[in-house]
Each structure stands twice: as C-alpha cells, then as structure tokens.
Design a protein around this motif. Structure first.
Motif: not given
Length: 204
Positions: A66-78
């Motif tokens: 879940x952390x990896x998914x959230x991290x990827x999503x957060x980076x893409x949103x950035x």
C-alpha cells in the motif's frame, strides 16, 4: 513414551520458560513450558513459528504494498497537479515512505484539494489500523510468554494487565475475577491508580 522434545523435558524437570525449537514433525515452533508442583505435571504450550510470525509478515507486506502504491500515486500527482498543491503531495509521499520503512506512528498532513485530502485521510486510517493490529499481536504474544513463566494467577495477572494496557495505550487498568460467589467479581490487580479509587468487588 520417552519425551525427547526439549520443552517437554524441561517442563517435566520443573523448569519454566520459553524456547524456539523443532517439534516431533519436525517443524520450528515457539514453545512455552512450565511446571505445576502440586500435581507434579509439566505443561507445554506451543505454536508453529510460521503461524506466530504470519500476522506480522502479512502486515509488513500490506504496508509495503500500500505504501508503494500511495507513493507512486503521490509522485505522479506531484508532476500533474499545480505547484500550489505540490507541498501536500510531497508530504503524503514522505509519510508513505516512512510507513514503508516500518514507522506506524507517522501521519500524513491533510490539506489541499479534496482528492489530496482523501488520500491523506485514507493513508492515516490505514496506518492507524495496522498499528492497532500490530499492538494486538504483540500483546497476545506477551501474554503467551507470561503464561509460560507463571503457574499462579497472582503472578500472571499483573503481566497480562500490563500487556493489555500497552496494547490499548491505557494509563491505568484493573482486573476483576469471579470469586467464590459466581455473582460477585473480586478485584485482583490494579495498575496506574490507587486501590482506594476502585471498589474491591462488583456485583453481576
């Protein structure tokens, strides 16, 4: 039948403790052993090591995934979202990375657009739930170990209450047990507050 397992031999000799060993199958197990002097019995409680560690491994995998998914999503949103909300995305990414490293006390900063706030809320709820489950597993393991060290309720009760208080993050606690009268509970142990502040008995 000749007992060859280490916990059984030590319990039969009157020892108490815990040990990680292989049982008769042979499979690694966590074993707690003790002795009941009045009966002359040795007692052994054991659980497969795989089962003992399974909840922790499962939670670690869930946290990492879940952390990896959230991290990827957060980076893409950035990269996609405007500069004005990049700070929120970076905060969530940082919190997710810390969760992936095993820090279950971290909380993401919840601010920005509705979508970003929802991600932060969901991450915080997930981390809180995983932390609670980890505390429950740790508390249960502590109680199993304590049960292997003590054969008397008066010695076991304080350790059980301490484990429950750590699990629930409580500052005080009390244990009552059923007395000679099935309709009356008798106070056994109090921690974190004075005995005089709690009744010695409770009626059912």
């Amino acid at each position: 039948v000749k007992l060859t397992a280490q916990p059984a031999q030590r319990g039969a000799r009157g020892e108490r403790g815990t040990v990680a060993t292989d049982d008769y199958r042979p499979i690694p197990v966590m074993a707690a052993f003790g002795h009941i002097p009045r009966l002359g019995w040795g007692i052994v409680v054991k659980q497969d090591a795989r089962e003992v560690h399974a909840p922790v491994r499962a939670m670690a995998r869930d946290v990492a995934l879940v952390s990896a998914i959230v991290l990827v999503v957060a980076v893409l949103l950035g990269f996609v979202i405007a500069r004005s909300i990049s700070r929120s995305a970076v905060q969530i990414a940082s919190a997710a990375a810390r969760v992936g490293g095993g820090d279950l006390e971290v909380r993401a900063l919840v601010e920005g657009p509705a979508e970003i706030r929802e991600i932060g809320h969901n991450l915080n709820r997930m981390v809180a739930l995983l932390g609670a489950k980890l505390r429950e597993s740790t508390s249960a393991a502590e109680i199993y170990v304590a049960a292997g060290r003590h054969s008397r309720l008066a010695e076991l009760a304080p350790e059980v209450l301490e484990a429950l208080m750590r699990s629930t993050r409580s500052q005080s606690g009390v244990l009552y047990v059923v007395g000679d009268d099935d309709h009356v509970l008798e106070r056994l142990v109090v921690l974190g507050t004075g005995d005089g502040r709690l009744p010695p008995t409770l009626s059912l």
